[in-house]
Design a protein around this motif. Structure first.
Motif, PDB file in Angstrom:
ATOM      1  N   GLY A  35       0.804  -1.213   0.000  1.00 11.30           N
ATOM      2  CA  GLY A  35       0.000   0.000   0.000  1.00 11.30           C
ATOM      3  C   GLY A  35       0.835   1.259   0.000  1.00 11.30           C
ATOM      4  N   ASP A  36       0.142   2.379   0.095  1.00 13.09           N
ATOM      5  CA  ASP A  36       0.765   3.698   0.165  1.00 13.09           C
ATOM      6  C   ASP A  36       1.244   3.907   1.593  1.00 13.09           C
ATOM      7  OD1 ASP A  36       1.415   6.386   0.228  1.00 13.09           O
ATOM      8  OD2 ASP A  36      -0.464   7.086  -0.645  1.00 13.09           O
ATOM      9  N   LEU A  37       2.548   3.769   1.813  1.00 15.40           N
ATOM     10  CA  LEU A  37       3.097   3.867   3.171  1.00 15.40           C
ATOM     11  C   LEU A  37       3.140   5.337   3.575  1.00 15.40           C
ATOM     12  CD1 LEU A  37       5.927   1.187   2.992  1.00 15.40           C
ATOM     13  CD2 LEU A  37       3.514   0.916   3.615  1.00 15.40           C
ATOM     14  N   MET A  38       2.097   5.739   4.262  1.00 16.96           N
ATOM     15  CA  MET A  38       1.874   7.152   4.558  1.00 16.96           C
ATOM     16  C   MET A  38       2.761   7.681   5.673  1.00 16.96           C
ATOM     17  SD  MET A  38       0.321   9.955   3.993  1.00 16.96           S
ATOM     18  CE  MET A  38      -0.750   9.334   2.709  1.00 16.96           C
ATOM     19  N   ALA A  39       3.139   6.829   6.632  1.00 12.43           N
ATOM     20  CA  ALA A  39       3.834   7.345   7.816  1.00 12.43           C
ATOM     21  C   ALA A  39       4.757   6.279   8.389  1.00 12.43           C
ATOM     22  CB  ALA A  39       2.831   7.785   8.871  1.00 12.43           C
ATOM     23  N   MET A  40       5.825   6.759   9.023  1.00 13.12           N
ATOM     24  CA  MET A  40       6.798   5.881   9.659  1.00 13.12           C
ATOM     25  C   MET A  40       7.340   6.579  10.899  1.00 13.12           C
ATOM     26  SD  MET A  40      10.131   4.039   7.932  1.00 13.12           S
ATOM     27  CE  MET A  40      10.586   5.546   7.069  1.00 13.12           C
ATOM     28  N   ALA A  41       7.638   5.788  11.934  1.00 12.99           N
ATOM     29  CA  ALA A  41       8.114   6.377  13.187  1.00 12.99           C
ATOM     30  C   ALA A  41       8.980   5.377  13.922  1.00 12.99           C
ATOM     31  CB  ALA A  41       6.926   6.778  14.070  1.00 12.99           C
ATOM     32  N   PRO A  42       9.970   5.846  14.684  1.00 11.09           N
ATOM     33  CA  PRO A  42      10.778   4.932  15.505  1.00 11.09           C
ATOM     34  C   PRO A  42       9.942   4.315  16.615  1.00 11.09           C
ATOM     35  CG  PRO A  42      11.342   7.219  15.972  1.00 11.09           C
ATOM     36  CD  PRO A  42      10.432   7.239  14.785  1.00 11.09           C
ATOM     37  N   ALA A  43      10.286   3.080  16.965  1.00 16.39           N
ATOM     38  CA  ALA A  43       9.608   2.331  18.020  1.00 16.39           C
ATOM     39  C   ALA A  43      10.664   1.735  18.939  1.00 16.39           C
ATOM     40  CB  ALA A  43       8.730   1.239  17.400  1.00 16.39           C
ATOM     41  N   PRO A  44      10.262   1.190  20.087  1.00 17.71           N
ATOM     42  CA  PRO A  44      11.245   0.614  21.002  1.00 17.71           C
ATOM     43  C   PRO A  44      12.052  -0.516  20.377  1.00 17.71           C
ATOM     44  CG  PRO A  44       9.143   0.953  22.113  1.00 17.71           C
ATOM     45  CD  PRO A  44       8.901   1.204  20.661  1.00 17.71           C
ATOM     46  N   ALA A  45      13.205  -0.789  20.982  1.00 21.69           N
ATOM     47  CA  ALA A  45      14.081  -1.904  20.608  1.00 21.69           C
ATOM     48  C   ALA A  45      14.625  -1.778  19.194  1.00 21.69           C
ATOM     49  CB  ALA A  45      13.355  -3.234  20.778  1.00 21.69           C
ATOM     50  N   GLY A  46      14.730  -0.544  18.696  1.00 22.15           N
ATOM     51  CA  GLY A  46      15.281  -0.348  17.372  1.00 22.15           C
ATOM     52  C   GLY A  46      14.350  -0.723  16.246  1.00 22.15           C
ATOM     53  N   HIS A  47      13.076  -0.919  16.534  1.00 22.04           N
ATOM     54  CA  HIS A  47      12.100  -1.240  15.502  1.00 22.04           C
ATOM     55  C   HIS A  47      11.508   0.049  14.923  1.00 22.04           C
ATOM     56  CE1 HIS A  47      11.200  -5.678  16.677  1.00 22.04           C
ATOM     57  NE2 HIS A  47      12.439  -5.354  16.994  1.00 22.04           N
ATOM     58  N   LEU A  48      10.678  -0.133  13.898  1.00 21.53           N
ATOM     59  CA  LEU A  48       9.965   0.978  13.277  1.00 21.53           C
ATOM     60  C   LEU A  48       8.481   0.645  13.223  1.00 21.53           C
ATOM     61  CD1 LEU A  48      12.343   1.409  10.226  1.00 21.53           C
ATOM     62  CD2 LEU A  48      12.165   3.031  12.116  1.00 21.53           C
ATOM     63  N   LEU A  49       7.649   1.663  13.350  1.00 18.02           N
ATOM     64  CA  LEU A  49       6.239   1.545  13.048  1.00 18.02           C
ATOM     65  C   LEU A  49       5.997   2.170  11.683  1.00 18.02           C
ATOM     66  CD1 LEU A  49       4.603   2.574  16.448  1.00 18.02           C
ATOM     67  CD2 LEU A  49       4.816   0.267  15.511  1.00 18.02           C
ATOM     68  N   VAL A  85       0.577  -5.069  13.127  1.00 20.43           N
ATOM     69  CA  VAL A  85       0.142  -4.696  14.472  1.00 20.43           C
ATOM     70  C   VAL A  85      -1.356  -4.436  14.488  1.00 20.43           C
ATOM     71  CG1 VAL A  85       0.430  -3.011  16.337  1.00 20.43           C
ATOM     72  CG2 VAL A  85       2.397  -3.696  14.969  1.00 20.43           C
ATOM     73  N   TRP A  86      -1.854  -3.814  13.429  1.00 15.79           N
ATOM     74  CA  TRP A  86      -3.285  -3.536  13.287  1.00 15.79           C
ATOM     75  C   TRP A  86      -3.660  -3.809  11.832  1.00 15.79           C
ATOM     76  CZ3 TRP A  86      -7.392  -2.905  16.276  1.00 15.79           C
ATOM     77  CH2 TRP A  86      -8.564  -2.393  15.705  1.00 15.79           C
ATOM     78  N   SER A  87      -4.530  -4.790  11.598  1.00 11.58           N
ATOM     79  CA  SER A  87      -4.869  -5.187  10.228  1.00 11.58           C
ATOM     80  C   SER A  87      -5.926  -4.298   9.594  1.00 11.58           C
ATOM     81  CB  SER A  87      -5.355  -6.636  10.210  1.00 11.58           C
ATOM     82  OG  SER A  87      -6.613  -6.752  10.877  1.00 11.58           O
ATOM     83  N   GLY A 144      -4.846   2.097   6.523  1.00  7.64           N
ATOM     84  CA  GLY A 144      -5.061   1.818   7.937  1.00  7.64           C
ATOM     85  C   GLY A 144      -4.372   0.586   8.479  1.00  7.64           C
ATOM     86  N   VAL A 145      -3.526  -0.065   7.688  1.00  8.82           N
ATOM     87  CA  VAL A 145      -2.754  -1.197   8.209  1.00  8.82           C
ATOM     88  C   VAL A 145      -1.491  -0.658   8.868  1.00  8.82           C
ATOM     89  CG1 VAL A 145      -1.605  -3.368   7.649  1.00  8.82           C
ATOM     90  CG2 VAL A 145      -3.645  -2.673   6.375  1.00  8.82           C
ATOM     91  N   VAL A 146      -1.230  -1.102  10.098  1.00 11.67           N
ATOM     92  CA  VAL A 146      -0.057  -0.654  10.855  1.00 11.67           C
ATOM     93  C   VAL A 146       0.893  -1.837  11.021  1.00 11.67           C
ATOM     94  CG1 VAL A 146       0.771   0.382  13.000  1.00 11.67           C
ATOM     95  CG2 VAL A 146      -1.476   1.035  12.081  1.00 11.67           C
TER      96      VAL A 146
END
Length: 255
Positions: free
Chosen positions: A41-55, A77-79, A61-63
């Protein structure tokens, strides 16, 4: 856009369902994740998450949780199988690492929602909210807004006590302030001292609001339309098209 947890550049999400690594020293782009890693899909947003992961969230609306240490493998994380999220515009991780999503649900309103296990918590309504960020000193969630249709500029919504009894209101500093933002910009970022950086897409610049004084300083200007913002060592990096060029891919970086 986010700093690569491996420390080797910036990561940029695209409307083609890929994550690209940008080398800010020479502008080289390399694809590090896409459909083979589980993204779509159109990856609208990205952000750092704990343990060196990314959201990462797509507009539908898929996370995803993306693990750079495992070849950028993505797990859902969210389908959004029930269609609760309609039009995602922004994403961050709260102080406990849970995804916070800004969802445009109508022509004049957005909802700020938190993925909390198998449910979505409503944190606040927003006047055409765009991008969220978390204050590292308080855990409060800040959201950039376009404002109501017809407004000359948006504001910053602050959501207090996101882990307890919720309160929200506009971030009023020394005086009423507007931020000229468009449909897909308004990126926010905090530094470790709690200073807030705002990408003003319509004005083509990045403004820093200093925590101690509330004063604004222009830290970058003459951009075509900055649509994403990440802080790393040195000068803030912005993403967006050069002037007079089309908007897609939405997050092709220039520093």
């Amino acid at each position: 856009m986010a700093a690569d947890p491996s420390g080797s550049g910036l990561l940029v999400s695209t409307s083609a369902g890929q994550i690209l690594r940008l080398d800010p020293n020479n502008g080289a782009l390399v694809s590090v994740a896409g459909a083979p890693q589980g993204l779509s899909g159109d990856l609208m947003a990205m952000a750092p998450a704990p343990a060196g992961h990314l959201l990462v969230a797509n507009r539908a609306g898929v996370v995803y949780n993306v693990n750079p240490q495992a070849g950028y493998a993505a797990s859902i994380v969210w389908s959004n199988s029930g269609g609760a999220l309609l039009d995602v515009r922004g994403l961050c991780a709260d102080s406990l690492g849970r995804p916070v999503v800004v969802d445009r649900v109508g022509a004049a309103v957005s909802k700020v929602r938190r993925v909390n296990g198998g449910q979505l918590d409503l944190l606040a309504f927003s006047a055409r909210g765009l991008r969220p960020a978390v204050d590292p000193l308080t855990g409060e969630i800040f959201v950039s807004e376009q404002g109501a249709p017809g407004d000359t500029g948006g504001e910053i919504l602050r959501i207090e006590a996101p882990a307890g009894s919720l309160r929200s209101g506009h971030y009023q500093r020394n005086a009423y302030t507007t931020y000229p933002t468009g449909d897909f910009d308004g990126a926010l970022a905090f530094d470790d001292s709690g200073n807030l950086y705002i990408a003003e897409g319509d004005a083509g610049r990045v403004v820093a609001t200093h925590r101690s004084s509330g004063a604004d300083t222009i830290v970058g200007a003459n951009y075509g339309r900055p649509t994403a913002l990440a802080l790393a060592a040195g000068t803030p990096g912005t993403a967006g098209p050069p002037r007079h060029e089309p908007l897609r891919p939405r997050r092709l970086c220039h520093l």
